[in-house]
Each structure stands twice: as C-alpha cells, then as structure tokens.
Design an enzyme around this catalytic site. Sequence first.
Site, PDB file in Angstrom:
ATOM      1  CG  HIS A 121      -1.925   0.952   1.392  1.00 19.47           C
ATOM      2  ND1 HIS A 121      -1.699   2.243   1.787  1.00 19.47           N
ATOM      3  CD2 HIS A 121      -3.262   0.855   1.188  1.00 19.47           C
ATOM      4  CE1 HIS A 121      -2.842   2.899   1.819  1.00 19.47           C
ATOM      5  NE2 HIS A 121      -3.820   2.085   1.463  1.00 19.47           N
ATOM      6  CD  GLN A 201      -6.943  -4.586   3.818  1.00 19.93           C
ATOM      7  OE1 GLN A 201      -7.889  -5.334   4.070  1.00 19.93           O
ATOM      8  NE2 GLN A 201      -7.125  -3.315   3.507  1.00 19.93           N
ATOM      9  CB  CYS A 362      -3.704   3.263  -1.622  1.00 17.83           C
ATOM     10  SG  CYS A 362      -4.906   4.526  -1.315  1.00 17.83           S
TER      11      CYS A 362
HETATM   12  N1  PLP Z   1      -1.787  -0.917   4.554  1.00 18.10           N
HETATM   13  C1  PLP Z   1      -2.712  -1.643   3.930  1.00 18.10           C
HETATM   14  C2  PLP Z   1      -2.368  -3.004   3.429  1.00 18.10           C
HETATM   15  C3  PLP Z   1      -3.994  -1.123   3.726  1.00 18.10           C
HETATM   16  O1  PLP Z   1      -4.909  -1.839   3.087  1.00 18.10           O
HETATM   17  C4  PLP Z   1      -4.288   0.170   4.217  1.00 18.10           C
HETATM   18  C5  PLP Z   1      -5.622   0.773   3.994  1.00 18.10           C
HETATM   19  O2  PLP Z   1      -6.334   0.435   3.093  1.00 18.10           O
HETATM   20  C6  PLP Z   1      -3.299   0.880   4.878  1.00 18.10           C
HETATM   21  C7  PLP Z   1      -2.057   0.311   5.034  1.00 18.10           C
HETATM   22  C8  PLP Z   1      -3.542   2.260   5.422  1.00 18.10           C
HETATM   23  O3  PLP Z   1      -4.434   2.207   6.485  1.00 18.10           O
HETATM   24  P1  PLP Z   1      -4.992   3.555   7.133  1.00 18.10           P
HETATM   25  O4  PLP Z   1      -5.550   4.371   6.021  1.00 18.10           O
HETATM   26  O5  PLP Z   1      -6.033   3.070   8.093  1.00 18.10           O
HETATM   27  O6  PLP Z   1      -3.857   4.223   7.819  1.00 18.10           O
END
Ligand code: PLP
Length: 404
Positions: A121, A201, A362
């Site tokens: 991400h 996740q 993302c």
């Molecule tokens: N990492 C992963 C694998 C994600 O799917 C997400 C959000 O979709 C994030 C990080 C970021 O999470 P947050 O927006 O809650 O900080």
Amino acid sequence: MDIQRIREDFPILNRTIYGKPLIYFDNGATTQKPRVVVDSLVNEYYSVNANVHRGVHYLSQQATELHEASRETVRQFINAQSTNEIVFTRGTTESINLLASTFGEAFMKEGDEVIVSVMEHHSNIVPWQLLANRKGISIKVIPMNDCGELMLDEYKKLFSNRTKIVSIVQVSNVLGTVNPVKEMIRIAHAHGVPCLIDAAQSIPHMKVDVQELDADFLVFSGHKIYGPTGIGVLFGKEEWLDKLPPYQGGGEMIQHVSFEKTTFNELPFKFEAGTPDYIGTTGLAKALDYVSNIGIEQIANYEQELTEYALKRLYEIPDMHIFGKAADRGSVISFQVGNIHHFDLGTLLDRLGIAVRTGHHCAQPLMQRLGIEGTVRASFGLYNTKEEVDQLIMGIERIRNMFN
Ligand code: PLP
C-alpha cells in the site's frame, strides 16, 4: 457462526441504497461498526469524559483506567509481551510514518537500504521515500510471480550489508495474497535485520500473534477491524522501541522539561505526544473484544468459505479476470470484466445497492506491475453472506449484458 444474529449487531446493514438493501463489500477500506463499539463511544463521552494521565480527580482516573485497560486488550489480542510494546497512533499510516521516521533517524544513513515488496500500500512506500529524500537511503523491492506471490528467492538476494529494515504487508489489499511473513521475518533475522509487518488487512481476518511471528514491529488500524476511525496501533519489541528517539514532541511524552534539557517519558508514552484519543482506544478494545467473543478462527474459517464460494461464482462469469491467484489468499477479490471500465462497473453496482471499491487501491506500483490502471474490489467482512455474493454475481451479469 450465526450470521443473522451477528448482522443485527450492525445497524447500518439495515439501510437501503437507491431503494435496495445495502450490500457492503468494501471492508478492505473500512468495516462497519457493531452497536457495542458505537455505544462505548457515546457512553464514555456522556459519563466518563476527562483527559487521561493528568488529573487527580475521579473522572480523569476512570478515563485513564479505561484507556490503559484498552492497551492491555490490544496486548492480549496480538500476544505482545508487555503493554510497553503497544503504542497508540491514528492508524496504520501514522504507525509506519512513526517507525520510518524514528528508525531512519536512529539507524539509517546515506546508502543504507530498506526492503519492501511490490504489493505494498502507498502507506508502506511513501514514508520510506520521504526518508530516502531526507537521508539518501534506497528502497529495494521484492518482486512477485504472476499468481501474485512474493518471490522468496529474489527476496533473499536483496539483502546486503546496507540493509537496515524489511517492511512488508501480511495480506495484500488488492490481491488478497497472504504473504509467508513468518518465514520472511526469519530470513530477515538471519541477516540481522528487523522486520515491520503491515497487518492492516490481516488482523481483521486471521490470528496475528507477534511472538509467534517474531515480528519486531507490527501495525494496524482500528477502523478495519470493526473499531472507530482515527485509532491504530504500533507494536514494537521493547528492546527496539527503547532504542528509538521520540517521534513528536509535546505533553505526555516527557519526564522533565527545562529550556536547557528535556528528558523523555518511559515506554510507550515516549511515542504518544499530546492528548491521546482515549475515547477511541476504548472503542478499539470493544471491537477487539467483539471479534474475540465470536472467535478469530471462526471468522477466518467463515470468510474463507465465503471467499471460495465467491471465487467459484465469479469464475462462472464469461470475460471475468481475477487478479491474484495465490495459493494462500484472504477475503479480498480484485477483478475486471471484459472491457468494462472498473469505474463503470463499480458505479452501476452501487445503483444496485452493492458497495465495492474501484481504482488503484493505493497500490499504484502494483497496478504498474499488473499493467492495469485499476480493478473492482470486493472485500468481505464477518457479516457478509453467500446470498449477498449471489446478488453481486447477478449484478455483474446484468451490467455485462447491458454492455454487450
Ligand atoms: N496498509 C494496507 C495493506 C492497507 O490496506 C491500508 C488501507 O487500506 C493501509 C495500510 C492504510 O491504512 P490507514 O488508512 O487506516 O492508515
């Protein structure tokens, strides 16, 4: 699992969208909240609210007790050794930024390297890039095969004597791939390198035990596990957190301040500058208790069965292309249908009351690797049902017929 009874805990599931019953398949982005979580937020504001750690008065002490009890709930949930290892943050993103910033400050210099994977991400890429810009470090990327599995042989080749940290996702938010992080941590440790696990996740869907994994750092967001938004966790082994400098400065994170010299608070408060989201931590603890009461293994088994059913049904649709065919996969399914643009498919499904995600999720570097701009993504939670999957299939068929 009695799904109908569970669904009753989530008032939003009674909503209609465009006159159709809501089918919520965007759990990878955020999950819906059970009544116990929302009630805990309201009740704490109405009956306990006071700033924590500061007051001698009754309410402040009660709020502090709730806040620290929540830290203990998180500790137990991920089986950390001590509550000193549980730092509250705003979420996964802030946890990774905290770590990249402080770890980079303490342990990395120009020419040093961080290893991430191609399926990260953005929140596990950009903080390292910001550090790269500041410090001149470089980022090494673990490639994947066409099934969407990380290539461990290539991973092993990425280590050098400049490698300072590995930062990898446990479950891909696009492909659903469950990465063999225990083995990957073992490999990193064999090179004397610590490992950060992005559990955003994974934690809502499987047992995550930081001691069993031997993770040095692990991060997740409350809102993806049926908890409130704006609260998350950074777990770090005490021996590591002790060695890191503070992230932000302010109240709570200090022991003593003078204009000549300031000393910092003990763990975990050293990393928690300012008034924490003490209402959010209670909500997070309620969410974790909710999941624990159902049983994370039961949830994992149920979602596994639902995902297998969905995959089987989706493959019945002609022109269906599913991204990610890893042997070990979680309850996230990304797909495209024929030449239908993912935005069109997502928008038309929405008209049928079905909430899915569309776009690059993302994870633009992963999209580049796949040679696409985006997908439709259905991601399941513990309240989803096979009947809802059937509705999704019928919806896709209908839209497909429109386009043909
Ligand atoms: N990492 C992963 C694998 C994600 O799917 C997400 C959000 O979709 C994030 C990080 C970021 O999470 P947050 O927006 O809650 O900080």
